[in-house]
Design a protein around this motif. Structure first.
Motif, mmCIF file in Angstrom:
data_model
loop_
_atom_site.group_PDB
_atom_site.id
_atom_site.type_symbol
_atom_site.label_atom_id
_atom_site.label_comp_id
_atom_site.label_asym_id
_atom_site.label_seq_id
_atom_site.Cartn_x
_atom_site.Cartn_y
_atom_site.Cartn_z
ATOM 1 N N VAL A 128 3.962 0.696 -7.766
ATOM 2 C CA VAL A 128 4.165 1.167 -6.397
ATOM 3 C C VAL A 128 4.998 2.437 -6.442
ATOM 4 N N GLU A 132 7.778 3.030 -1.573
ATOM 5 C CA GLU A 132 7.295 1.684 -1.246
ATOM 6 C C GLU A 132 8.226 0.622 -1.812
ATOM 7 N N THR A 220 5.582 7.297 -8.863
ATOM 8 C CA THR A 220 5.233 5.879 -8.960
ATOM 9 C C THR A 220 6.022 5.221 -10.084
#
Length: 324
Positions: A128, A132, A220
């Protein structure tokens, strides 16, 4: 007339001259030594004076600024997140360790040691974006409760340490967190809880990638630990990131020993502060035999290095910010 003169003096003097900067600390040797150190390094008339630019103070987080029992709070978050994710996709629980984590089975994770912990962190933290992930942490903190105290986890910060951080900043110190906890995890709550902004938080971090999603750049979280900010890693990360040796360091376990040792080995006035968990009634009592927050070298060697060993039961009149 004397009353008028005194009133005039009081009205002109800084509040810090008269107010107790550490009201949740008892009148103990620990409190006295900390206040004397701060007074010495901030008074231009004293030989110990340290310029504001060099007033760097670093603190561990788990067990130093907030509680860490029965396990590190980030691990509880990881297990809760796995349980939540597996409701939508049970196939992610590919191993007995992950299955145990999703069921809240700490014993199985403990038996698996370091490899099991990394497995749980990879499954719950990766894949993620940083945004997030931090949103998930914030949602968890808003609803989760500690299994023993029933307090929100971010209300299990230590009131005496919050006062110490504020006191140091009022006296021109720059305060940093240097913790084995995940840097992206701590940055969610640390500014509100401690007054320490994200750029002054050093911690363990996972591998990350820079990609594009829907035409927008995104960072990420990937599998794998890029850097573990623990033990000797702490002074290494301080030197690499801050670029100045601190003059004050606070911790609670042997994972912090190298950070305090390196801090207090420098020239000029230095102070190491170790929080000794001695309060089984209001918190937990643990040190030499504890798998979490083990403290042996600090107790044996800290006093001869001149460190302040804070006896939580004796030196603190209050424990948590979220409880009386």
């Amino acid at each position: 007339m004397r009353h008028i003169i005194l009133s005039a003096l009081l009205s002109c003097a800084p509040l810090s001259v008269f107010a107790d900067p550490l009201p949740s600390w008892t009148e103990s040797d620990s409190k006295g030594r900390i206040i004397e150190f701060v007074a010495a390094v901030t008074d231009p008339q004293r030989p110990e004076y340290v310029t504001p630019a060099e007033r760097i103070a670093v603190f561990d987080n788990d067990g130093t600024l907030w509680a860490e029992q029965p396990v590190y709070f980030q691990l509880i978050f990881a297990m809760d997140r796995l349980a939540q994710l597996s409701k939508d996709d049970p196939s992610i629980l590919t191993t007995p360790v992950l299955q145990a984590a999703a069921q809240g089975d700490l014993n199985t994770i403990a038996e698996g040691g370091h490899d099991a912990l990394i497995e749980v962190l990879n499954a719950s933290h990766s894949g993620v974006s940083v945004d997030e992930f931090q949103s998930a942490v914030a949602d968890w903190l808003a609803t989760a409760r500690h299994p023993d105290t029933d307090l929100p986890f971010d209300k299990m910060t230590y009131q005496p340490m919050a006062e110490l951080l504020r006191y140091l900043r009022d006296e021109g110190f720059k305060t940093y967190i240097v913790s084995g906890g995940g840097v992206h995890f701590m940055r969610v709550f640390a500014e509100e809880a401690y007054g320490i902004p994200p750029e002054q938080i050093l911690g363990t971090y996972m591998d990350t990638t820079y990609d594009s999603a829907d035409g927008k750049p995104v960072i990420t979280k990937a599998d794998g630990i890029a850097f573990i900010d623990d033990k000797e890693g702490k002074p290494i990360n301080i030197e690499r990131t801050i670029g100045r040796r601190p003059i004050l360091a606070g911790g609670n376990s042997d994972g912090d020993f190298a950070m305090l040792e390196w801090t207090t080995a420098g020239d000029g006035p230095r102070l190491g502060v170790l929080i000794h968990h001695t309060d089984a009634e209001r918190e937990w009592a643990y040190d030499r035999e504890s798998p979490i927050g083990k403290l042996v070298d600090g107790l044996d060697k800290g006093p001869e290095m001149g460190w302040v060993i804070v006896d939580m039961a004796q030196d603190w009149s209050r424990i948590y910010t979220g409880a009386n």
